[in-house]
Design a protein around this motif. Structure first.
Motif: not given
Length: 363
Positions: A155-169
């Motif tokens: 989950s920490p890795v997934l959360n970093v992905f969520v917070e740093n990616v734009d909506r389209k990606t």
């Protein structure tokens, strides 16, 4: 490079809701606690498995089409139970901590040890075995716990992905993930997908819930009435397909239609979530029920309890009653499990707070 410490302590800057999660723990949202408890009851009913009784153990011609359809309705309605649990976790986001991990392990092993002790005392055919005791460490059939533990650690890795990616990606990632998952996990049924009972499926559901929480504009126009109508229509339609397969003695196809990896199961779980997030309710009693959800699962789904008590009881009810009597017995069984669970889990919580919680500093 992102430091490991950052991964396990910060969700980031994109969403103020995630940074207030700890405050939310002090006042749980009763609407989703109610959904969590309903999902726990759905798990119990799902495990009753009336469809198997009506199609494998007996001649299907002994049942009317309406009876088969009614069993299919129940199975279809409850097939999204596990996905709902993971969606709720994704809705709030998992804040990983070793205290939470220890609490989860303690709860699991509390029920494993308790049920093993009860079985040794009450079931003559169950004898003490060091081999089986060692098997408890492997979670004794609690596949959900094993898959959820993987999700917790990732989950920490997934959360970093969520917070740093734009909506389209983010959106395209989800689309690609589910196109592959539905093909390989649902249609082809590759073993490592395990029909949706796998960490990989949990990761997809978790990210889907995060997307829904971050971008509510994609469903804001849907009212509660809309989601309920769509949900009811989808259940009725899929149950019809399940019934058709059962009547043609294709139980494997029926099960595939409503597996955890099925797009129908995913859609139903999302519809349940979107229905309940729009409900405004705050109740301490509901929050207590929500807190019992995991304990209800651990108690009734334990291998020994399921094999010697739950499954034989459900099977006896299925073949000995019908109609209103049958429904009353099943409702009574579900309520009995909840009533038994409450005092047991109260003792478990007291032991945790007294002896183990103080050993972990609040993160």
């Amino acid at each position: 490079m992102i430091e490991i410490k950052h991964l396990y302590t910060s969700f980031g800057k994109k969403e103020s809701i995630m940074q207030a999660t700890k405050d939310k723990l002090l006042m749980r949202d009763s609407n989703l606690e109610l959904l969590r408890f309903i999902a726990a009851l759905m798990v119990v009913v799902y495990h009753c498995d009336f469809l198997s009784f009506a199609s494998e153990d007996t001649d299907v011609t002994l049942f009317s089409d309406w009876q088969i359809y009614s069993y299919a309705l129940v199975k279809t309605f409850t097939c999204c139970c596990v996905n709902i649990f993971v969606l709720i976790s994704g809705w709030y986001g998992i804040l990983f901590s070793f205290k939470k991990l220890a609490s989860l392990w303690f709860q699991v092993f509390f029920y494993l040890i308790l049920t093993y002790g009860v079985a040794l005392a009450c079931i003559p055919t169950v004898i003490f075995s060091f081999r089986y005791t060692a098997h408890l460490v492997a979670l004794d059939g609690y596949w959900f716990v094993a898959a959820y533990l993987v999700l917790m650690f990732l989950s920490p890795v997934l959360n970093v992905f969520v917070e740093n990616v734009d909506r389209k990606t983010f959106r395209n990632t989800l689309i690609g993930f589910y196109l592959l998952s539905f093909y390989y996990g649902w249609i082809v049924q590759l073993p490592f997908y395990d029909s949706g009972a796998s960490p990989l499926s949990f990761i997809g559901i978790y990210l889907l819930a995060r997307y829904l929480r971050l971008y509510p504009e994609c469903y804001n126009k849907l009212t509660t009435m809309h989601t309920l109508i769509i949900l009811g229509a989808l259940v009725a339609l899929v149950a019809g397909g399940v019934t058709m397969f059962i009547l043609n003695k294709q139980l494997d196809k029926a099960c595939q239609l409503i597996s955890f990896a099925s797009p129908f199961s995913i859609a139903l779980s999302v519809l349940f979530l979107l229905t309940f997030v729009k409900v405004s309710v705050q109740s301490k009693f509901i929050n207590i029920l929500g807190g019992l959800s995991f304990a209800v699962y651990l108690l009734h789904a334990n291998n020994l309890m399921y094999q010697y008590y739950f499954f034989p009881t459900v099977k006896r009810i299925f073949f000995a009653s019908s109609g209103i009597t049958f429904i009353a017995y099943i409702v009574g069984l579900v309520l009995a499990i909840c009533l038994i669970t409450y005092p047991i889990d109260s003792i478990r919580k007291a032991i945790w707070r007294r002896f183990f919680a103080p050993k972990f500093q609040q993160s």
